[in-house]
Motif scaffolding. Structure first.
Motif, PDB file in Angstrom:
ATOM      1  N   GLY A 132       0.776  -1.226   0.000  1.00 40.43           N
ATOM      2  CA  GLY A 132       0.000   0.000   0.000  1.00 40.43           C
ATOM      3  C   GLY A 132       0.809   1.279   0.000  1.00 40.43           C
ATOM      4  O   GLY A 132       0.263   2.356   0.210  1.00 40.43           O
ATOM      5  N   GLY A 133       2.124   1.158  -0.216  1.00 45.42           N
ATOM      6  CA  GLY A 133       2.956   2.350  -0.277  1.00 45.42           C
ATOM      7  C   GLY A 133       3.759   2.621   0.968  1.00 45.42           C
ATOM      8  O   GLY A 133       4.219   3.751   1.187  1.00 45.42           O
ATOM      9  N   VAL A 134       3.958   1.611   1.825  1.00 44.21           N
ATOM     10  CA  VAL A 134       4.764   1.785   3.036  1.00 44.21           C
ATOM     11  C   VAL A 134       6.229   1.973   2.643  1.00 44.21           C
ATOM     12  O   VAL A 134       6.729   1.259   1.758  1.00 44.21           O
ATOM     13  CB  VAL A 134       4.610   0.567   3.968  1.00 44.21           C
ATOM     14  CG1 VAL A 134       5.516   0.700   5.186  1.00 44.21           C
ATOM     15  CG2 VAL A 134       3.168   0.426   4.388  1.00 44.21           C
ATOM     16  N   PRO A 135       6.938   2.916   3.265  1.00 43.53           N
ATOM     17  CA  PRO A 135       8.356   3.120   2.927  1.00 43.53           C
ATOM     18  C   PRO A 135       9.179   1.852   3.147  1.00 43.53           C
ATOM     19  O   PRO A 135       8.972   1.106   4.119  1.00 43.53           O
ATOM     20  CB  PRO A 135       8.799   4.236   3.881  1.00 43.53           C
ATOM     21  CG  PRO A 135       7.539   4.966   4.199  1.00 43.53           C
ATOM     22  CD  PRO A 135       6.463   3.929   4.222  1.00 43.53           C
ATOM     23  N   ILE A 136      10.117   1.610   2.255  1.00 42.13           N
ATOM     24  CA  ILE A 136      11.002   0.458   2.349  1.00 42.13           C
ATOM     25  C   ILE A 136      12.163   0.808   3.277  1.00 42.13           C
ATOM     26  O   ILE A 136      12.739   1.891   3.205  1.00 42.13           O
ATOM     27  CB  ILE A 136      11.526   0.066   0.953  1.00 42.13           C
ATOM     28  CG1 ILE A 136      10.356  -0.319   0.037  1.00 42.13           C
ATOM     29  CG2 ILE A 136      12.541  -1.068   1.046  1.00 42.13           C
ATOM     30  CD1 ILE A 136      10.774  -0.572  -1.395  1.00 42.13           C
ATOM     31  N   GLY A 137      12.523  -0.123   4.141  1.00 47.29           N
ATOM     32  CA  GLY A 137      13.647   0.093   5.024  1.00 47.29           C
ATOM     33  C   GLY A 137      13.204   0.372   6.449  1.00 47.29           C
ATOM     34  O   GLY A 137      12.005   0.488   6.757  1.00 47.29           O
TER      35      GLY A 137
ATOM     36  N   LEU B 262      15.314  11.867   7.327  1.00 47.67           N
ATOM     37  CA  LEU B 262      14.161  11.557   8.182  1.00 47.67           C
ATOM     38  C   LEU B 262      13.217  10.556   7.526  1.00 47.67           C
ATOM     39  O   LEU B 262      12.075  10.407   7.949  1.00 47.67           O
ATOM     40  CB  LEU B 262      13.396  12.840   8.519  1.00 47.67           C
ATOM     41  CG  LEU B 262      14.152  13.874   9.361  1.00 47.67           C
ATOM     42  CD1 LEU B 262      13.296  15.111   9.594  1.00 47.67           C
ATOM     43  CD2 LEU B 262      14.596  13.281  10.696  1.00 47.67           C
ATOM     44  N   GLY B 263      13.672   9.899   6.500  1.00 45.60           N
ATOM     45  CA  GLY B 263      12.837   8.938   5.805  1.00 45.60           C
ATOM     46  C   GLY B 263      12.050   9.580   4.672  1.00 45.60           C
ATOM     47  O   GLY B 263      12.301  10.731   4.289  1.00 45.60           O
ATOM     48  N   VAL B 264      11.102   8.817   4.148  1.00 52.13           N
ATOM     49  CA  VAL B 264      10.315   9.287   3.009  1.00 52.13           C
ATOM     50  C   VAL B 264       8.825   9.190   3.337  1.00 52.13           C
ATOM     51  O   VAL B 264       8.414   8.491   4.261  1.00 52.13           O
ATOM     52  CB  VAL B 264      10.630   8.484   1.725  1.00 52.13           C
ATOM     53  CG1 VAL B 264      12.069   8.679   1.313  1.00 52.13           C
ATOM     54  CG2 VAL B 264      10.317   6.994   1.928  1.00 52.13           C
ATOM     55  N   GLU B 265       8.054   9.893   2.542  1.00 48.43           N
ATOM     56  CA  GLU B 265       6.601   9.938   2.710  1.00 48.43           C
ATOM     57  C   GLU B 265       5.974   8.658   2.157  1.00 48.43           C
ATOM     58  O   GLU B 265       6.356   8.206   1.072  1.00 48.43           O
ATOM     59  CB  GLU B 265       6.067  11.172   1.972  1.00 48.43           C
ATOM     60  CG  GLU B 265       4.608  11.439   2.155  1.00 48.43           C
ATOM     61  CD  GLU B 265       4.197  12.679   1.376  1.00 48.43           C
ATOM     62  OE1 GLU B 265       3.713  13.628   2.000  1.00 48.43           O
ATOM     63  OE2 GLU B 265       4.353  12.687   0.140  1.00 48.43           O
ATOM     64  N   PRO B 266       5.003   8.085   2.858  1.00 45.24           N
ATOM     65  CA  PRO B 266       4.315   6.905   2.312  1.00 45.24           C
ATOM     66  C   PRO B 266       3.627   7.225   0.984  1.00 45.24           C
ATOM     67  O   PRO B 266       3.213   8.350   0.730  1.00 45.24           O
ATOM     68  CB  PRO B 266       3.293   6.557   3.402  1.00 45.24           C
ATOM     69  CG  PRO B 266       3.858   7.150   4.655  1.00 45.24           C
ATOM     70  CD  PRO B 266       4.569   8.391   4.229  1.00 45.24           C
ATOM     71  N   GLN B 267       3.526   6.236   0.143  1.00 48.95           N
ATOM     72  CA  GLN B 267       2.891   6.271  -1.174  1.00 48.95           C
ATOM     73  C   GLN B 267       3.702   7.051  -2.203  1.00 48.95           C
ATOM     74  O   GLN B 267       3.900   6.588  -3.321  1.00 48.95           O
ATOM     75  CB  GLN B 267       1.466   6.855  -1.100  1.00 48.95           C
ATOM     76  CG  GLN B 267       0.449   5.900  -0.501  1.00 48.95           C
ATOM     77  CD  GLN B 267      -0.967   6.389  -0.685  1.00 48.95           C
ATOM     78  OE1 GLN B 267      -1.240   7.582  -0.521  1.00 48.95           O
ATOM     79  NE2 GLN B 267      -1.874   5.487  -1.006  1.00 48.95           N
ATOM     80  N   THR B 268       4.171   8.243  -1.858  1.00 46.50           N
ATOM     81  CA  THR B 268       4.856   9.086  -2.849  1.00 46.50           C
ATOM     82  C   THR B 268       6.372   8.952  -2.796  1.00 46.50           C
ATOM     83  O   THR B 268       7.043   9.160  -3.809  1.00 46.50           O
ATOM     84  CB  THR B 268       4.498  10.563  -2.640  1.00 46.50           C
ATOM     85  OG1 THR B 268       4.997  11.001  -1.371  1.00 46.50           O
ATOM     86  CG2 THR B 268       2.992  10.764  -2.689  1.00 46.50           C
ATOM     87  N   GLY B 269       6.934   8.651  -1.639  1.00 44.55           N
ATOM     88  CA  GLY B 269       8.378   8.582  -1.503  1.00 44.55           C
ATOM     89  C   GLY B 269       9.063   9.928  -1.441  1.00 44.55           C
ATOM     90  O   GLY B 269      10.293  10.006  -1.535  1.00 44.55           O
TER      91      GLY B 269
END
Length: 334
Positions: free
Chosen positions: A75-80, A91-98
């Motif tokens: 469903g677009g969960v960030p990888i890692g 700080l990571g990436v946004e779900p779905q859009t990255g």
């Protein structure tokens, strides 16, 4: 003779103003909580101003999509780990859009602080102008402007803002629109403060002397009344900034404030409500930024109020202990 009086009065007035400024800074520096809050606010402003430089150092921007960094099967969960935090995405990436969260967070600070400060400036300008005009005008002018101010105060801010934002074309810059609507709808309280303070000031001897000397109303307001309004207006304005940040965040959370792809903390919270389990940092980061900003501005505003009016005790009582209170009481009795 008059030239000699003017020559002696001007340095005294300037010295009095300089002394008042020094006393204000001394009282403000004596409040540890206010100084910590001022440091936090200064850091936030610096981060907002340096957002392009900070994102350039990271090598990211707030609008670029990175679909390879999210798991479409989930469903677009960030990888890692921890939402995709790494050397390329601090700080990571946004779900779905990255999209990069750090870039959106620092650019969101620009929007939130810019909207709040612009709205506060509009509120102060309108409130002071209407309040001073009501106090200095005749009975009919005072009644008219006072009733308009009462209507503005009675208006439900969120409902009016929602209605106005819904009818304005989307082509109008949204951050500017949000700031103007907040400013034009919420200036009533500061207008009442300015009117009440002006009514008090215009009865003082130096204002009466200026009137008897032939000064016009505009000159009296500019030279004699506005300096006396500075303390209450600055005090209230300092407390309006965090309130305006909360209003902007609420409007963006409801989907009628700042529109994508422009980043905003309230907008990030609005789209993060379904990701708090799969990607909790997407919710926690903008919420923490809002909380810290509003808290720091509130504490700083309370410190400014106390420094401008030392007779009033701090409402928050942060950074004060029994020893400080007893010391202040001993100094007052001495």
């Amino acid at each position: 003779m008059s030239e000699a009086l003017v020559a002696t009065e001007v340095p005294e007035a300037s010295a009095s103003g300089a002394s008042g400024a020094r006393q204000f800074w001394r009282r403000l520096r004596a409040q540890r909580a206010a100084m910590v809050a001022a440091s936090v606010v200064a850091l936030l402003v610096l981060v907002a101003l340096a957002a392009p430089l900070l994102t350039a150092l990271e090598g990211q921007d707030p609008t670029t999509y990175h679909p390879s960094l999210v798991d479409s099967a989930r469903g677009g969960v960030p990888i890692g780990s921890f939402g995709g935090i790494g050397a390329d995405h601090w700080l990571g990436v946004e779900p779905q859009t990255g999209r990069d969260l750090f870039a959106r967070l620092v650019y969101g600070a620009r929007v939130s602080l810019g909207v709040a400060l612009t709205a506060t400036a509009v509120q102060v300008l309108l409130g002071v102008v209407v309040g001073v005009a009501a106090a200095l005008g005749n009975r009919w002018v005072d009644q008219l402007l006072s009733r308009i101010t009462d209507i503005i105060v009675a208006m439900p801010l969120m409902i009016m803002a929602l209605a106005l934002l819904a009818i304005v074309p989307s082509s109008f810059p949204r951050p500017v629109l949000v700031a103007l609507i907040i400013g034009f709808v919420a200036w009533g309280t500061i207008g009442k403060i300015a009117r009440a303070q002006t009514l008090t000031l215009k009865e003082l001897d130096y204002v009466a002397a200026a009137r008897l000397s032939g000064w016009g109303t505009v000159r009296i307001a500019r030279r004699e009344l506005l300096p006396g309004l500075a303390a209450p207006v600055i005090t209230y304005a300092a407390l309006m900034v965090p309130a305006n940040i909360s209003i902007e965040a609420s409007l963006s959370f409801l989907g009628v404030g700042v529109k994508p792809p422009t980043p905003s903390w309230g907008q990030m919270l609005s789209s993060a409500d379904v990701w708090y389990q799969a990607a909790p940092q997407y919710l926690l980061l903008p919420a923490a930024a809002l909380f810290i900003t509003v808290l720091a501005l509130t504490v700083l505003g309370d410190g400014v109020r106390t420094a401008l009016d030392p007779r009033a005790a701090s409402r928050l009582r942060i950074g004060t202990g029994r020893k400080q209170e007893s010391k202040a009481g001993q100094e007052g009795s001495a």
